[in-house]
Design an enzyme around this catalytic site. Structure first.
Site, PDB file in Angstrom:
ATOM      1  N   THR B 185     -30.872   8.834 -38.309  1.00  0.00           N
ATOM      2  CA  THR B 185     -30.268   7.509 -39.026  1.00  0.00           C
ATOM      3  C   THR B 185     -30.125   8.041 -40.341  1.00  0.00           C
ATOM      4  OG1 THR B 185     -32.509   6.741 -39.680  1.00  0.00           O
ATOM      5  CG2 THR B 185     -31.697   5.957 -37.774  1.00  0.00           C
ATOM      6  N   GLU B 330     -32.050   2.843 -33.818  1.00  0.00           N
ATOM      7  CA  GLU B 330     -33.364   2.616 -33.133  1.00  0.00           C
ATOM      8  C   GLU B 330     -33.416   1.699 -31.895  1.00  0.00           C
ATOM      9  OE1 GLU B 330     -32.600   2.248 -36.438  1.00  0.00           O
ATOM     10  OE2 GLU B 330     -34.358   3.337 -37.705  1.00  0.00           O
ATOM     11  N   LYS B 439     -32.419 -12.685 -55.305  1.00  0.00           N
ATOM     12  CA  LYS B 439     -33.358 -13.681 -55.589  1.00  0.00           C
ATOM     13  C   LYS B 439     -32.926 -14.110 -57.081  1.00  0.00           C
ATOM     14  CE  LYS B 439     -37.754 -15.260 -54.434  1.00  0.00           C
ATOM     15  NZ  LYS B 439     -39.061 -15.303 -53.903  1.00  0.00           N
ATOM     16  N   TRP B 444     -32.890 -17.473 -52.391  1.00  0.00           N
ATOM     17  CA  TRP B 444     -32.042 -16.581 -51.967  1.00  0.00           C
ATOM     18  C   TRP B 444     -30.588 -16.553 -51.832  1.00  0.00           C
ATOM     19  CZ3 TRP B 444     -35.024 -12.258 -51.756  1.00  0.00           C
ATOM     20  CH2 TRP B 444     -36.390 -12.364 -51.679  1.00  0.00           C
TER      21      TRP B 444
END
Lengths: 545, 545
Positions: B185, B330, B439, B444
């Site tokens: 990755t 993954e 934020k 958010w």
């Protein structure tokens, strides 16, 4: 070097967990044994399976214990599949059509501690219970109001058991090779033999079943398994359906043409599965009444060979695709499916139906070979035939509590007992059961081919061929026939019809018209009984040669 | 109690064996790196994979050894997948878009003994080879006539290697948990981390991929994977295609709209797969030229979120169904697919596209949860968002040669690093990468939602949102935008457009028009670079608030 992937076991409980989470409001609809239609969702079945697991735990059932069922296809039977296997115990499904002595044999051989029965079978159990010393409790699959009058004193009510339990239960994790289910094969000779499935095998089989080249069922499908849950786990359909969110429509005991048609119409069934006998009845009902099931797209036919005439009838008369499949109890059961090979859609009808009438191509996961008497591989030319052997992760490696199996080679292959051909497109065709092949004048006659040819005759409902001793040819075929209602046909007419379908030397000298054929517990013709009837003179030819 | 089922390992070689036997004449068609179209069958690829295994054996490669590739999607690369893993060695695919230093790092970290490269990458390898002390031989994926001028002295020619070998090779049997493949990755921070796949994981992933609720490919389908074989094993497509007999159409290096369209038309491609960037290019090409691909029915979009406008464009303009999917290296990679839930086909367009634009529902085999900062499960109400964690048999349990992983919980769950919601139909939606959430004033803002909203504007080709420091609100969003060709639009117009799509306090004060966005090796926008550019003053707003 090991890969670095999570070590998560393939457990049957993960299928139901997935269905309850992702397909929570898809339904399992049951025509109950009591009568009414019952609607449940996968989330509901998951909760009830957990209540069942809690109840069985309270009854002292633990990992590896056998819980037997004599039951129709219903949501309760599905809950038993998941609840019993999910908690690590073993569900042992029993064919109610077994002879009572055989039934006692399998229950005792399995040492089942609990027996769960539909109301239909309460009288049977009342008679049998004294021969079942290991059975501690009988659970009647019904509610309090419908508990049978002849219920055993310590008999339990399924719905009461569940109602008393919380849905709070966490499926245990254990080795995926743990036993999950037990089905006995009813061989025509000897005692029944137990096939002991594992979680791993059942999950992998559900994957294989769901492949596009096998029997893919979408979330939008509605599947009615006519194949009973007491027969090879209903071909694994309760697992594959939950894996895919497919709606399940369970017919309970209503397996006649009218009941099936009604339920299929009401629930907009798109796919169904069962043995040829059922479809003979359904097709007859449709033709007689003019009723059909517009939503129905696919019919899986297995258990015994589907005659080409039946495949054509579904397709040409009703626009329904037949998936002709083959397998065995020892194979979980799926081995092959006859789908048209890519590119064959535009072939002429004769070629297409020729392929579709074969048992089909192996599903990924099943290795297959045909061999001669010295175990040498035979060519895949569609002509050479030999013993059919299979291998794969959902195929039995032996039988429960039997030290030895004659059917398992030392190198790990299972001998199916069938004789088959394979063609260059990998389509397998069963020529015959090894023991049913007829050797006439040094050449083989396939009883199955001859039966299928006979069943193409409109006046013939059922047909069975056995070999009978012959002084000159060693063996000759005898054809036993059941006529369709009101049909008039004689032996000569049948022979004339067959003469256009098979080689002249295959034509049976003896053609016998009978009221019914002897049928075994799994719906197959008992040729041993036919042979015995011939030997004692009670089966004899209407037409000599 | 163990079940009595055959102990057959799930090995990658069984997939190819099945394809070669059952789907032997189905094709793998390649637009070669050399130029011409090359046609091979599954039987041919199986034979060539066996020749390759013989050749690698002669070169001293044994079980567990790493064989690296830097290569496009071609039949040769498929042969490497099967030949290397099939013999028990480990195929290590390398992303050619990695920085050369990173490339050297992963090859050295993997200790690859052999490096197989397409002609495109011969110059790169010539430059890099001195930094690769463990690499013993380089194999050029071409024939003798096309061997590059700058080939290394001890470089080998792939076709010569194969031609010298027999097709007589028996795939070894070994533990299904054996390592089969290695992909790194390319995190935006730190060294790349290696995910080490196993045979078991890959076979189970191919099953899961093939489910009707995931990405079923039929034998009659023709799949063109645009997603590269150097990226998460082309999403596992070479395995799922072979399992199902699906024709594979491999584009080699030709990934522009015109080349893809031509190849899809010539080979009657029915399904394709890739990242949004590719489809932007393809849609633009189709609109510009009026060309389309009539055979194309389904497009799988993954890698990053597909904007709803793209899903609608495929469906409404071209009648092509989008399967929006989500996964990770993954995860082999498949985690979720956004298919319409049964019964939603007739919902209004807004509802339907609202669901389809989510990342979708978990595929059977993948367990999923969203949790708060104390690892407590959050409600599945489509609103609550938290860390997305997954678990399953094809998900990594750690990283190659790393003792510790910050992403793996002690109780076996993998923290994806994504923040997500789940709704009551089990549809998961990525809110953001944990590190990309903004934020602002204690609330958010999802950078992904804001980007997707911006990309709905016809004048905007690409969009990226980052959080920038703000004295009053702590953080505020900055929107960087690439205009479509010839489009004229200004910051105010974009803000007006956005004001109808998102909450007022989400509206970015700073909207920056840029020539291009910084793209990483896997085609994703590198927000770290955008943040750095903002910090050093080279990225600044055209329109203030």
């Amino acid at each position: 070097m090991r890969g670095l992937m999570m070590d998560r076991p393939l457990l049957i409980s993960t299928i139901l967990d997935h269905a309850a989470s992702v397909f929570h409001d898809r339904e399992i609809v049951t025509r109950t044994v009591e009568g009414p239609i019952h609607r449940e969702t996968y989330a509901g079945v998951a909760n009830r399976s957990k209540q069942l697991a809690n109840a069985l735990t309270d009854l002292g059932i633990g990992q590896g214990d056998r819980v037997a069922t004599i039951a129709w296809n219903t949501n309760r039977h599905v809950e038993l599949y998941y609840g019993v296997s999910g908690m690590g115990a073993v569900i042992h499904t029993i064919n109610p059509r077994l002879h009572p002595a055989q039934m006692a044999f399998v229950i005792n051989h399995a040492e089942a501690r609990i027996l769960c029965v539909d109301l239909t079978f309460a009288p049977l159990v009342a008679k049998l219970i004294d021969q079942l010393p290991k059975v501690e409790r009988v659970i009647y699959l019904t509610d309090r109001a419908n508990m049978p009058a002849d219920a055993l004193d310590n008999g339990l009510c399924y719905e009461d058991l569940l109602a008393a339990q919380s849905t709070d239960y966490r499926w245990p994790e254990f080795d995926e090779n743990t036993a999950s289910a037990l089905c006995y094969t009813s061989g025509t000779t000897g005692d029944p033999k137990g096939v002991l499935y594992s979680h791993r095998a059942t999950v992998l089989h559900a994957f294989g079943f769901s492949l596009p080249s096998a029997v893919p069922m979408a979330e939008s499908d509605a599947m009615l398994p006519v194949v009973p849950q007491f027969h090879v786990l209903a071909w694994g359909i309760p697992y594959a359906a939950a894996m895919n969110g497919t709606k399940l429509v369970m017919p309970g005991p209503g397996l006649d043409g009218a009941s099936l048609t009604q339920l299929m119409r009401d629930e907009e069934v798109t796919i169904t599965a069962g043995v040829p006998t059922i479809w003979h009845g359904l097709l007859a009902h449709w033709r007689q009444t003019g009723e059909t099931v517009p939503s129905l797209k696919r019919v899986i036919i297995g258990g015994s060979a589907a005659p080409r005439s039946m495949i054509e009838a579904f397709q040409d008369e009703f626009g329904i695709t037949v998936l002709h499949a083959w397998g065995m109890t020892e194979m979980s059961p799926l081995g092959t499916v006859s789908l048209l090979k890519a590119g064959m859609e535009s072939a002429d009808a004769d070629k297409r139906f020729g392929k579709l009438a074969k048992q089909g191509r192996p599903v990924y996961g099943v290795e297959m070979k045909i061999v001669d008497e010295h175990d040498r591989p035979l060519p895949h030319d569609g002509t050479a035939f030999g013993a059919l052997k299979v291998r794969g992760p959902w195929i039995a490696s032996g039988y429960y509590r039997l030290d030895h199996s004659d059917n398992h080679d030392t190198d790990g292959w299972f001998d199916t007992g069938d004789v088959a051909t394979m063609d260059d497109d990998a389509y397998m065709q069963i020529t015959d059961r090894k023991k049913d092949l007829i050797k006439s004048g040094g050449e083989w006659i396939s009883s199955i081919d001859l039966e299928n040819a006979a069943m193409g005759h409109p006046a013939i409902a059922q047909a069975a061929v056995i070999g009978i001793p012959d002084e000159k040819w060693d063996e000759r075929p005898l054809l036993a026939v059941v006529k369709t209602a009101d049909a008039t046909v004689d032996a000569d007419a049948v022979r004339t019809y067959l003469s256009e379908k098979v080689a002249k030397w295959w034509l049976p000298e003896q053609i016998v018209f009978v009221e019914a054929l002897p049928i075994g517990a799994t719906g197959k013709v008992l040729k041993t009984k036919l042979r015995a009837a011939y030997a004692d003179g009670s089966l004899s030819g209407e037409g000599g040669a």
